[in-house]
Scaffold this motif. Structure first.
Motif, PDB file in Angstrom:
ATOM      1  N   ASP A 191       0.835  -1.197   0.000  1.00 24.19           N
ATOM      2  CA  ASP A 191       0.000   0.000   0.000  1.00 24.19           C
ATOM      3  C   ASP A 191       0.878   1.258   0.000  1.00 24.19           C
ATOM      4  O   ASP A 191       0.583   2.229  -0.708  1.00 24.19           O
ATOM      5  N   GLY A 192       1.969   1.220   0.783  1.00 29.27           N
ATOM      6  CA  GLY A 192       2.876   2.354   0.818  1.00 29.27           C
ATOM      7  C   GLY A 192       3.568   2.584  -0.516  1.00 29.27           C
ATOM      8  O   GLY A 192       3.787   3.727  -0.931  1.00 29.27           O
ATOM      9  N   ARG A 194       2.320   1.793  -3.485  1.00 29.25           N
ATOM     10  CA  ARG A 194       1.327   2.328  -4.430  1.00 29.25           C
ATOM     11  C   ARG A 194       1.106   3.825  -4.220  1.00 29.25           C
ATOM     12  O   ARG A 194       0.911   4.574  -5.176  1.00 29.25           O
ATOM     13  N   ARG A 195       1.145   4.247  -2.960  1.00 29.16           N
ATOM     14  CA  ARG A 195       0.872   5.656  -2.655  1.00 29.16           C
ATOM     15  C   ARG A 195       2.145   6.485  -2.504  1.00 29.16           C
ATOM     16  O   ARG A 195       2.062   7.663  -2.164  1.00 29.16           O
ATOM     17  N   ASN A 196       3.299   5.840  -2.707  1.00 26.87           N
ATOM     18  CA  ASN A 196       4.579   6.525  -2.503  1.00 26.87           C
ATOM     19  C   ASN A 196       4.657   7.113  -1.092  1.00 26.87           C
ATOM     20  O   ASN A 196       5.118   8.242  -0.888  1.00 26.87           O
ATOM     21  N   PHE A 197       4.217   6.319  -0.115  1.00 22.60           N
ATOM     22  CA  PHE A 197       4.199   6.728   1.291  1.00 22.60           C
ATOM     23  C   PHE A 197       5.490   6.206   1.926  1.00 22.60           C
ATOM     24  O   PHE A 197       5.572   5.069   2.349  1.00 22.60           O
ATOM     25  N   ARG A 198       6.499   7.049   1.969  1.00 19.38           N
ATOM     26  CA  ARG A 198       7.842   6.607   2.331  1.00 19.38           C
ATOM     27  C   ARG A 198       7.936   6.062   3.759  1.00 19.38           C
ATOM     28  O   ARG A 198       8.568   5.023   3.989  1.00 19.38           O
ATOM     29  N   ALA A 204       7.434  -0.676   7.473  1.00 16.91           N
ATOM     30  CA  ALA A 204       7.018  -2.057   7.223  1.00 16.91           C
ATOM     31  C   ALA A 204       8.218  -2.930   6.866  1.00 16.91           C
ATOM     32  O   ALA A 204       8.332  -4.078   7.328  1.00 16.91           O
ATOM     33  N   THR A 205       9.129  -2.405   6.075  1.00 18.33           N
ATOM     34  CA  THR A 205      10.321  -3.166   5.684  1.00 18.33           C
ATOM     35  C   THR A 205      11.191  -3.481   6.892  1.00 18.33           C
ATOM     36  O   THR A 205      11.653  -4.627   7.077  1.00 18.33           O
ATOM     37  N   VAL A 206      11.427  -2.480   7.724  1.00 15.99           N
ATOM     38  CA  VAL A 206      12.253  -2.673   8.916  1.00 15.99           C
ATOM     39  C   VAL A 206      11.624  -3.700   9.857  1.00 15.99           C
ATOM     40  O   VAL A 206      12.317  -4.561  10.420  1.00 15.99           O
ATOM     41  N   LEU A 207      10.313  -3.649  10.018  1.00 13.12           N
ATOM     42  CA  LEU A 207       9.633  -4.596  10.910  1.00 13.12           C
ATOM     43  C   LEU A 207       9.698  -6.024  10.370  1.00 13.12           C
ATOM     44  O   LEU A 207       9.854  -6.978  11.143  1.00 13.12           O
TER      45      LEU A 207
END
Length: 247
Positions: A191-192, A194-198, A204-207
């Motif tokens: 979702d991030g 798709r929305r370019n929500f950095r 999410a990646t770190v988790l």
């Protein structure tokens, strides 16, 4: 007045990181804490259920085919072919059968984990020294006792190595479940993107990475403990092999 103005300036900077779409944003963590916890829980739940389901299937199958070269080879070949199927292709294929549910992700991950666990379980059981097995049989060990007290403890390090690989792989592949809305942290990641929500992408990646590292470290500690126990058991079998044993 000065302290109050400074505090307002700091709050303004913190609240502005979302509008500036920064990679590291404390306000995102504060405002989305419940969402992050829910996604992490779903990610962990899907991973655990898929690996447990694969483990429940792998061990009986390994015992069933380990002394039968034909079925054993066929099962290993089938698991290799299955593992080579991209998860991006397999998960959407499950939708007509399972609908949009967590099982759409759990079942493919369980099949991938089964391929790894089956191979390592067979390798561990096949790697038990034949003299140790023969000595135990000579002492009158029944098949069930031989398996539980001799073969399984010696094979456990290899089995746990497969469990580590399967679990860490499942943590990573669970993110693909975001395609159907059940990817845990992967849903937030996609979702991030798709929305370019950095901030959401990075968090999410770190988790996901942190979850994989924690799981791997825990299983590594268990594997090392099992290895030490298996080594002591193998050493304890030496007197039997040398003609010692109970008089």
């Amino acid at each position: 007045m000065i302290l109050g103005g400074l505090g307002a300036h700091v709050r303004s900077l913190s609240e502005g990181c979302l509008s500036r779409n920064e990679w590291i944003c404390g306000d995102y963590l504060d405002s989305r804490r419940a969402e992050l916890l829910a996604a992490t829980w779903q990610h962990a739940w899907i991973t655990v259920v898929s690996v447990v389901l694969a483990s429940v299937l792998a061990f009986p199958l390994a015992l069933l085919v380990r002394r039968r070269p034909g079925p054993k080879g066929l099962l290993l070949a089938s698991s290799t072919v299955l593992y080579s199927i991209p998860s991006l292709a397999l998960i959407p294929v499950m939708v007509p059968f399972t609908g949009l549910s967590p099982w759409t992700v759990v079942l493919p991950l369980a099949l991938y984990s089964l391929a790894v666990l089956l191979r390592n379980t067979l390798a561990g059981l096949d790697g038990v020294p034949t003299p140790v097995v023969d000595a135990a049989r000579g002492m009158g060990y029944a098949p069930a006792r031989l398996l539980l007290t001799v073969e399984l403890p010696l094979a456990l390090p290899a089995i746990l190595a497969g469990l580590r690989i399967a679990t860490v792989s499942a943590v990573a592949m669970t993110t693909i479940g975001g395609l159907v809305g059940f990817g845990g942290l992967g849903t937030l990641l996609l979702d991030g993107q798709r929305r370019n929500f950095r901030a959401q992408v990075l968090t999410a990646t770190v988790l996901v990475v942190a979850l994989a590292v924690v799981v791997d470290l825990v299983l590594l500690a268990v594997q090392r403990a099992a290895g030490r126990r298996g080594g002591r058991r193998a050493a304890g079998a030496e007197p039997v092999l040398q003609g010692g044993g109970p008089g």
